[in-house]
Design a protein around this motif. Structure first.
Motif, mmCIF file in Angstrom:
data_model
loop_
_atom_site.group_PDB
_atom_site.id
_atom_site.type_symbol
_atom_site.label_atom_id
_atom_site.label_comp_id
_atom_site.label_asym_id
_atom_site.label_seq_id
_atom_site.Cartn_x
_atom_site.Cartn_y
_atom_site.Cartn_z
ATOM 1 N N PHE A 105 0.861 -1.178 0.000
ATOM 2 C CA PHE A 105 0.000 0.000 0.000
ATOM 3 C C PHE A 105 0.900 1.232 0.000
ATOM 4 N N PRO A 106 1.124 1.866 -1.158
ATOM 5 C CA PRO A 106 2.092 2.978 -1.225
ATOM 6 C C PRO A 106 1.590 4.263 -0.567
ATOM 7 N N ALA A 107 0.272 4.536 -0.656
ATOM 8 C CA ALA A 107 -0.250 5.832 -0.186
ATOM 9 C C ALA A 107 -0.813 5.756 1.222
ATOM 10 N N ASN A 108 -0.347 4.824 2.015
ATOM 11 C CA ASN A 108 -0.838 4.682 3.384
ATOM 12 C C ASN A 108 -0.316 5.829 4.251
ATOM 13 N N ASP A 109 -1.169 6.355 5.106
ATOM 14 C CA ASP A 109 -0.737 7.482 5.939
ATOM 15 C C ASP A 109 -0.740 7.170 7.433
ATOM 16 N N SER A 110 -1.247 5.985 7.824
ATOM 17 C CA SER A 110 -1.281 5.685 9.258
ATOM 18 C C SER A 110 -1.578 4.206 9.483
ATOM 19 N N LYS A 111 -1.361 3.765 10.733
ATOM 20 C CA LYS A 111 -1.731 2.406 11.103
ATOM 21 C C LYS A 111 -3.231 2.200 10.965
ATOM 22 N N PHE A 112 -3.988 3.238 11.266
ATOM 23 C CA PHE A 112 -5.449 3.125 11.201
ATOM 24 C C PHE A 112 -5.907 2.830 9.776
ATOM 25 N N GLN A 113 -5.315 3.495 8.797
ATOM 26 C CA GLN A 113 -5.751 3.315 7.413
ATOM 27 C C GLN A 113 -5.456 1.906 6.908
#
Length: 761
Positions: free
Chosen positions: A419-427
């Motif tokens: 997942f390249p555009a992940n911004d957090s653990k939550f996402q």
């Protein structure tokens, strides 16, 4: 077996040796007195020959006579011990040896009447000792055949003979044996014949299998070589002669062809392969075999070192080409699922990740998905069914995630997503939960399959200091942790997981080594008659004596054994231990019937029954004294095939018991079709049965049906006298549990108080 008389053991000593020990002790003072008188008379005669008649007395003086009698005591005592007492001890030793000999032994008179036969003879041929005595040699041999007449003549002429015969067994079959005879005379001067019978059926079967195996390997389409410790070729099949060495085996042996010369490897390649063989005992990879006048083909080559009397290395070659289920090299995709191949996935991550890491606030993530209990799907629906599940799960991943998410199948049932555009653990957690929720619905597999679950591991990428495969490995650690906690969950990677996984790998490796050592031990638990509490059998349970951690229970290491494919080796170790313990337990316990649990993984093997019989024969274990326990769940995976295996086991005399009955999906209607001698009703029905009328009613119904069908029942987990009494009232035939004895190692059985009532007096 009838006891031989001491006169037969010491025929030169005559009828005196046939007297009882008590009688001999009573006669000893008389013998001592007569012997002393004889010695005194001899001494007097010697003295008389040295002195003139006028100067000697008629008898020795009393003091001298007393000294001579005293001095003669050790001599007479030694003779008494040699001929009177040692015969009893030798008699007992010989009887025990004959009873436990893994060879048939019969004793006959000259007219062919059988006097006695050891237990192995009865086990081999199926006759009881009384039947053999009544039938005589004519029951086993064709006494009118030229071969038997020649055998008898040779035996009578030279005192011994050896020949091969086909003995008649009780079931009508003919058993090939080697018979060695010895003629001797007893104390009454009557002629006797002892015959040693060696079973040749399993030896010939092994020779046939060996011949077939060599023929199959020689005619295999793929090249195969065997090399010695110096890596000189010592055997090759026809394909290897044509494609690898280019010479027949005789010329290869004459030239002492070296493997590395045949493959024309560079020094660095040779060093790398030799190092792998030394450290890991195996190597596999792609090799191009040079051809002087043709295109040099590429083979997938595998080398594996085998330890035996001499260390050898087996070298196999397979033409290198992509087949269904393997990852393609040309288009960068997995041939089974159409997802990216692993090399293409790793390369894609290395190219894409830097662009997103430069964007503030983003933390690309690698997620590894593992299908829970996938081996059960393969067991129930076969490889084709497992492949359908893999393709259906790949389609679900492809349709669920955006196009910028990279997907691959790492191997078997394990997948990875980037997942390249992940911004957090939550996402990223939300993405994993999305897949998990979709899996609550049945997959599109083309056959009926309940919903599956997955275990996922997540690794966040904060920099690119490592290679993609390092991040995949960390995500795999996390997925393994999720699976160990029951599955159907996910976890993020932490450093502690690496340490935990390392420990598990070490444990699995140590277990593999333990199968070739004496660290695996058998523990035995009594199974008793419900009516009188007598011992009827012992259940065999494996234990691992770990060098550092001590005695380990099966629950600690069997899961690793199943994953590592070590169950056949563990089962063989258990049977080998039974063979080692058989003689000791047979002479110690009132029953020597062994109950053996069979893993579902082994039971699904088409050749399971044949392999089990070969293993029992190899360790000289009578089939009639083995009970095979198969779980109900294993049988119901493929009822018709499994039932046929059980039938084949019963036909050769092995007893069959269905374990954990009532836990699986079968119903009472199946009992009339199951090829079994007995069932073990699952422990969950017996737990709390004193206070549960519904459990008691269920057990009563099962027992009523089994009694009508002639199937016996065994109750597990019996721990109190009150519980045992209630289970007896329900109609159970046999009971097992801590109340009667805990699983105990063979060396400790005679010291355990709970086992004392089961020991021979």
């Amino acid at each position: 077996m009838e006891e031989k008389s001491s006169a037969d053991i010491h025929p030169h000593f005559g009828h005196y040796a046939s007297l009882s020990t008590r009688t001999r002790i009573a006669l000893f003072p008389f013998i001592y007195f007569i012997g002393g008188i004889v010695i005194i008379v001899i001494a007097e005669l010697l003295r008389a020959s040295q002195y003139p008649a006028p100067t000697r007395s008629i008898f020795l003086d009393p003091l001298t006579s007393f000294i001579i009698l005293l001095a003669s005591a050790p001599i007479l005592g030694s003779l008494y011990k040699r001929y009177c007492l040692e015969s009893d001890r030798l008699e007992g030793t010989m009887a025990a040896l004959v009873d436990n000999l893994p060879l048939g032994l019969i004793q006959c008179r000259a007219n062919g009447d059988i006097i006695t036969a050891n237990p192995y003879t009865s086990t081999l041929l199926g006759y009881s000792e009384n039947e053999l005595k009544e039938g005589g040699q004519g029951l086993l041999f064709d006494e009118q055949s030229p071969a038997f007449i020649a055998f008898n003549n040779t035996s009578n002429r030279f005192g011994h003979a050896q020949a091969e015969f086909q003995l008649r067994a009780k079931n009508g079959s003919r058993i090939p044996v080697e018979v060695t005879s010895a003629v001797y005379r007893g104390a009454n001067n009557e002629q006797y014949v002892s015959m040693i019978i060696k079973d040749l059926s399993y030896i010939r079967k092994l020779e046939d299998i060996k011949s077939w195996s060599i023929s199959a390997l020689d005619n295999a389409s793929s090249p195969l070589l065997i090399v010695d410790q110096r890596h000189n070729v010592v055997w090759q099949n026809q394909a290897a002669a044509a494609e690898i060495t280019g010479r027949p085996l005789e010329k290869v042996l004459k030239r002492r062809a070296n493997l590395w010369c045949q493959l024309k490897l560079s020094c660095s390649q040779e060093e790398r392969i030799v190092s792998a063989l030394k450290n890991q005992h195996s190597w596999s990879g792609l090799l191009r075999i040079p051809r002087s006048k043709a295109v040099s083909p590429t083979y997938k080559c595998s080398l594996s070192t085998v330890q035996g009397r001499d260390e050898i290395t087996i070298v196999s070659f397979a033409p290198h080409c992509d087949t269904p289920g393997q990852q393609g090299k040309d288009d960068g995709t997995d041939a089974l699922t159409g997802l990216l191949s692993r090399p293409a996935f790793e390369q894609g991550v290395m190219e894409v990740a830097p662009k997103y890491l430069q964007t503030s606030g983003l933390s690309p993530a690698i997620v590894v998905f593992n299908i829970d209990h996938f081996y059960r799907i393969n067991t129930a629906f076969g490889v084709d069914g497992g492949n359908r599940v893999i393709k259906a799960f790949a389609d679900l991943l492809r349709t669920t995630f955006r196009n910028d998410v990279l997907l691959t199948r790492l191997h078997s049932d394990r997948f990875a997503a980037f997942f390249p555009a992940n911004d957090s653990k939550f996402q990223v957690s939300a993405q994993v939960d999305k897949i998990r929720s979709l899996l609550t619905l049945p997959l599109n597999t083309g056959f009926e399959l309940a919903s599956i679950t997955i275990s996922a591991g997540i690794e966040l990428i904060h920099d690119l200091e490592g290679h993609t495969r390092d991040y995949i490995v960390k995500a795999e650690h996390a997925a393994n942790t999720a699976q160990e906690h029951g599955g159907d969950s996910f976890s993020f990677y932490s450093e502690e997981m690496t340490e935990s996984t390392t420990q598990l790998v070490k444990l699995s490796s140590a277990l593999r080594a333990a199968t070739n050592s004496d660290e695996l031990r058998n523990a035995y638990q009594p199974i008793v008659s419900a009516s009188d509490g007598s011992l009827v059998a012992v259940e065999t349970l494996i234990r691992w004596l770990h060098p550092q951690d001590g005695m380990l229970r099966p629950a600690t290491f069997l899961p690793f054994a199943e994953e590592a494919g070590l169950m056949p080796a563990l089962t063989e170790a258990v049977i080998h231990n039974i063979g080692n313990d058989f003689s000791r337990l047979s002479s110690t316990l009132k029953s020597s019937v062994f109950s053996l649990n069979v893993s579902p993984i082994l039971f699904k093997d088409e050749d399971f029954a044949e392999q089990l019989l070969q293993t029992l024969d190899r360790f000289y274990i009578p089939k009639q004294q083995i009970i095979v326990e198969v779980s109900e769940a294993a049988l119901m995976m493929d009822f018709e095939r499994g039932n046929a295996i059980l039938k084949s086991l019963r036909q050769v005399g092995i007893h069959v018991v269905i374990d954990h009955f009532g836990r699986g999906q079968s119903s009472l209607s199946y009992l009339s079709r199951i090829e079994a001698d007995g069932i073990k009703i699952d422990k969950t029905f017996n737990d709390g049965i004193l206070h549960s009328k519904s459990k008691a009613d269920i057990v009563k119904s099962i027992i009523r049906v089994t009694q009508e069908l002639g199937i016996y029942t065994v109750a597990e987990g019996v721990e109190t006298e009150e519980q045992a009494a209630f289970l007896r009232s329900l109609g159970y035939d046999y009971l097992q549990g801590y109340l009667f004895g805990r699983p105990t190692l063979v060396n400790d059985i005679v010291h355990e108080l709970s086992w004392s009532k089961f020991l021979r007096s």
